[in-house]
Write an enzyme that holds these catalytic residues in place. Sequence first.
Site, PDB file in Angstrom:
ATOM      1  N   HIS A  46      38.638  48.366  46.794  1.00 43.90           N
ATOM      2  CA  HIS A  46      38.696  47.069  46.541  1.00 43.90           C
ATOM      3  C   HIS A  46      37.339  46.387  46.322  1.00 43.90           C
ATOM      4  CE1 HIS A  46      42.689  47.438  48.814  1.00 43.90           C
ATOM      5  NE2 HIS A  46      43.113  46.407  48.159  1.00 43.90           N
ATOM      6  N   HIS A  47      37.497  45.279  45.880  1.00 37.90           N
ATOM      7  CA  HIS A  47      36.133  44.422  45.661  1.00 37.90           C
ATOM      8  C   HIS A  47      35.233  44.084  46.863  1.00 37.90           C
ATOM      9  CE1 HIS A  47      38.242  40.986  47.621  1.00 37.90           C
ATOM     10  NE2 HIS A  47      39.593  41.361  47.374  1.00 37.90           N
ATOM     11  N   GLY A  93      50.634  36.675  53.425  1.00 34.62           N
ATOM     12  CA  GLY A  93      50.053  37.708  52.630  1.00 34.62           C
ATOM     13  C   GLY A  93      48.699  38.127  53.310  1.00 34.62           C
ATOM     14  N   THR A  94      47.869  37.250  53.903  1.00 32.47           N
ATOM     15  CA  THR A  94      46.576  37.614  54.595  1.00 32.47           C
ATOM     16  C   THR A  94      46.860  38.860  55.379  1.00 32.47           C
ATOM     17  OG1 THR A  94      46.385  35.279  54.901  1.00 32.47           O
ATOM     18  CG2 THR A  94      44.997  36.747  56.264  1.00 32.47           C
ATOM     19  N   THR A  95      45.856  39.918  55.444  1.00 29.27           N
ATOM     20  CA  THR A  95      46.044  41.027  56.246  1.00 29.27           C
ATOM     21  C   THR A  95      45.083  40.715  57.206  1.00 29.27           C
ATOM     22  OG1 THR A  95      44.455  42.195  54.572  1.00 29.27           O
ATOM     23  CG2 THR A  95      46.741  42.512  54.469  1.00 29.27           C
ATOM     24  N   ASN A 106      51.343  44.252  51.207  1.00 23.69           N
ATOM     25  CA  ASN A 106      51.377  44.270  49.763  1.00 23.69           C
ATOM     26  C   ASN A 106      52.536  43.656  49.014  1.00 23.69           C
ATOM     27  OD1 ASN A 106      50.897  44.898  46.807  1.00 23.69           O
ATOM     28  ND2 ASN A 106      49.204  46.114  47.779  1.00 23.69           N
ATOM     29  N   PHE A 107      52.369  42.607  48.249  1.00 24.79           N
ATOM     30  CA  PHE A 107      53.780  41.842  47.811  1.00 24.79           C
ATOM     31  C   PHE A 107      54.023  42.267  46.375  1.00 24.79           C
ATOM     32  CE2 PHE A 107      52.685  38.915  51.059  1.00 24.79           C
ATOM     33  CZ  PHE A 107      53.954  38.694  51.636  1.00 24.79           C
ATOM     34  N   LYS A 152      36.067  41.933  49.886  1.00 18.73           N
ATOM     35  CA  LYS A 152      37.245  42.002  51.053  1.00 18.73           C
ATOM     36  C   LYS A 152      36.750  42.125  52.485  1.00 18.73           C
ATOM     37  CE  LYS A 152      41.332  44.661  51.627  1.00 18.73           C
ATOM     38  NZ  LYS A 152      41.992  43.474  52.115  1.00 18.73           N
TER      39      LYS A 152
HETATM   40  N1  LIG Z   1      49.521  41.085  50.710  1.00 21.70           N
HETATM   41  C1  LIG Z   1      49.074  40.938  49.747  1.00 21.70           C
HETATM   42  O1  LIG Z   1      49.618  41.400  48.610  1.00 21.70           O
HETATM   43  C2  LIG Z   1      47.713  40.499  49.383  1.00 21.70           C
HETATM   44  C3  LIG Z   1      47.007  40.624  48.164  1.00 21.70           C
HETATM   45  C4  LIG Z   1      45.793  40.170  47.983  1.00 21.70           C
HETATM   46  C5  LIG Z   1      45.163  39.681  48.956  1.00 21.70           C
HETATM   47  N2  LIG Z   1      45.620  39.867  50.275  1.00 21.70           N
HETATM   48  C6  LIG Z   1      44.876  39.255  51.355  1.00 21.70           C
HETATM   49  O2  LIG Z   1      45.035  37.630  51.308  1.00 21.70           O
HETATM   50  C7  LIG Z   1      43.803  37.258  51.769  1.00 21.70           C
HETATM   51  C8  LIG Z   1      43.144  36.318  50.886  1.00 21.70           C
HETATM   52  O3  LIG Z   1      42.620  36.859  49.785  1.00 21.70           O
HETATM   53  P1  LIG Z   1      41.905  36.351  48.862  1.00 21.70           P
HETATM   54  O4  LIG Z   1      41.418  37.168  47.913  1.00 21.70           O
HETATM   55  O5  LIG Z   1      42.685  34.926  48.106  1.00 21.70           O
HETATM   56  O6  LIG Z   1      40.826  35.690  49.617  1.00 21.70           O
HETATM   57  P2  LIG Z   1      39.455  34.309  49.291  1.00 21.70           P
HETATM   58  O7  LIG Z   1      38.226  34.749  50.278  1.00 21.70           O
HETATM   59  O8  LIG Z   1      39.625  34.377  47.782  1.00 21.70           O
HETATM   60  O9  LIG Z   1      40.405  32.895  49.832  1.00 21.70           O
HETATM   61  C9  LIG Z   1      40.540  32.723  50.989  1.00 21.70           C
HETATM   62  C10 LIG Z   1      41.126  31.205  51.167  1.00 21.70           C
HETATM   63  O10 LIG Z   1      41.250  30.965  52.540  1.00 21.70           O
HETATM   64  C11 LIG Z   1      40.556  29.810  53.141  1.00 21.70           C
HETATM   65  N3  LIG Z   1      40.371  30.122  54.380  1.00 21.70           N
HETATM   66  C12 LIG Z   1      39.522  30.900  55.107  1.00 21.70           C
HETATM   67  N4  LIG Z   1      39.309  30.424  56.346  1.00 21.70           N
HETATM   68  C13 LIG Z   1      40.289  29.531  56.486  1.00 21.70           C
HETATM   69  C14 LIG Z   1      40.712  28.866  57.581  1.00 21.70           C
HETATM   70  N5  LIG Z   1      40.295  28.828  58.693  1.00 21.70           N
HETATM   71  N6  LIG Z   1      41.479  27.674  57.451  1.00 21.70           N
HETATM   72  C15 LIG Z   1      42.379  27.641  56.150  1.00 21.70           C
HETATM   73  N7  LIG Z   1      41.713  28.154  55.193  1.00 21.70           N
HETATM   74  C16 LIG Z   1      40.937  29.187  55.202  1.00 21.70           C
HETATM   75  C17 LIG Z   1      39.488  29.773  51.889  1.00 21.70           C
HETATM   76  O11 LIG Z   1      38.894  28.702  52.001  1.00 21.70           O
HETATM   77  C18 LIG Z   1      40.012  30.282  50.879  1.00 21.70           C
HETATM   78  O12 LIG Z   1      40.561  29.116  50.232  1.00 21.70           O
HETATM   79  C19 LIG Z   1      42.963  38.524  52.409  1.00 21.70           C
HETATM   80  O13 LIG Z   1      43.541  38.561  53.634  1.00 21.70           O
HETATM   81  C20 LIG Z   1      43.359  39.605  51.553  1.00 21.70           C
HETATM   82  O14 LIG Z   1      43.339  40.738  52.150  1.00 21.70           O
HETATM   83  C21 LIG Z   1      46.856  40.210  50.429  1.00 21.70           C
END
Ligand SMILES: NC(=O)c1ccc[n+]([C@@H]2O[C@H](COP(=O)([O-])OP(=O)(O)OC[C@H]3O[C@@H](n4cnc5c(N)ncnc54)[C@H](O)[C@@H]3O)[C@@H](O)[C@H]2O)c1
Length: 246
Positions: free
Chosen positions: A135-136, A75-77, A102-103, A139
């Site tokens: 977005h928040h 899901g990470t972008t 986006n899921f 981001k």
């Molecule tokens: N595809 C989707 O539907 C969708 C929806 C929401 C968010 N996102 C994306 O998902 C990602 C995470 O969003 P979030 O809001 O949970 O972020 P967040 O900052 O709240 O959480 C990120 C997590 O990743 C961990 N992390 C960071 N670097 C790391 C590393 N090197 N190794 C392991 N873990 C690591 C952090 O410790 C934390 O637990 C972002 O890229 C966001 O854009 C995608």
Amino acid sequence: MKIALLGYGKMGQIIERFALERGHEIVLKVTIDNQEDLTESNLRKADVAIDFSAPDAALGNIYACFDANLPVVVGTTGWYGQLQEVKNECLVSNNALLYGSNFSIGVNLFFHMNKLLAKLMNDYPAYEVQVEEIHHIQKLDSPSGTAMTIAEDIIANLDRKSEWVNELTGTPFDDVLKKEQLLIESHRIDSVPGTHTVVYSSEVDEIEFKHTAHSRSGFALGAIIAAEWLEKRQGFYNITDIFNFK
Ligand SMILES: NC(=O)c1ccc[n+]([C@@H]2O[C@H](COP(=O)([O-])OP(=O)(O)OC[C@H]3O[C@@H](n4cnc5c(N)ncnc54)[C@H](O)[C@@H]3O)[C@@H](O)[C@H]2O)c1
């Protein structure tokens, strides 16, 4: 299903809640503070991994899953510059990966309608088009992956646009927009989970097409549905492969 959560922040924690409600088990949680737990033997305890971490962590997490032959939902972008390379590696190593900007089901419906609308607007050149995303403030990437998907789908379907450019409010934007460029305006406001708007405006009126996420629950549920779908598959997929919109 036994799930490894790679990233346990805002999204990872909601995914855990929904996963438990659906009868799944979380066998591994990796955050920035315990990266040493991302080992092949730990990953092999899971049936599937779900990565919602950070743009600079996603690639390492994906390759760790490939090494452990563990299907991974990403899901990470913010890592899509490496998409082709990851796809090749996934296919060569007979692994399974599903990614999506986006899921949420609502946004995937929105993606589909956005393409239909862009096609329709070929016949109405009086309308200029623009994409806006909010977005928040935490981001990390800009524009959002979702806004990039929306913009790329417009470009693929609307003949008068050929590339997108991004303007993040608060940062200088000196370029003069060319006719063939599609502007993505990014705004970062407080705790907004995600709002995307496509605006077609002419001299006489404006058409706004908008998706507003009320919370992160839609993304989390979609990610688990994706993991359930991917668990027994091999190959490289996008979230749109799960839906079959006519
Ligand atoms: N595809 C989707 O539907 C969708 C929806 C929401 C968010 N996102 C994306 O998902 C990602 C995470 O969003 P979030 O809001 O949970 O972020 P967040 O900052 O709240 O959480 C990120 C997590 O990743 C961990 N992390 C960071 N670097 C790391 C590393 N090197 N190794 C392991 N873990 C690591 C952090 O410790 C934390 O637990 C972002 O890229 C966001 O854009 C995608």
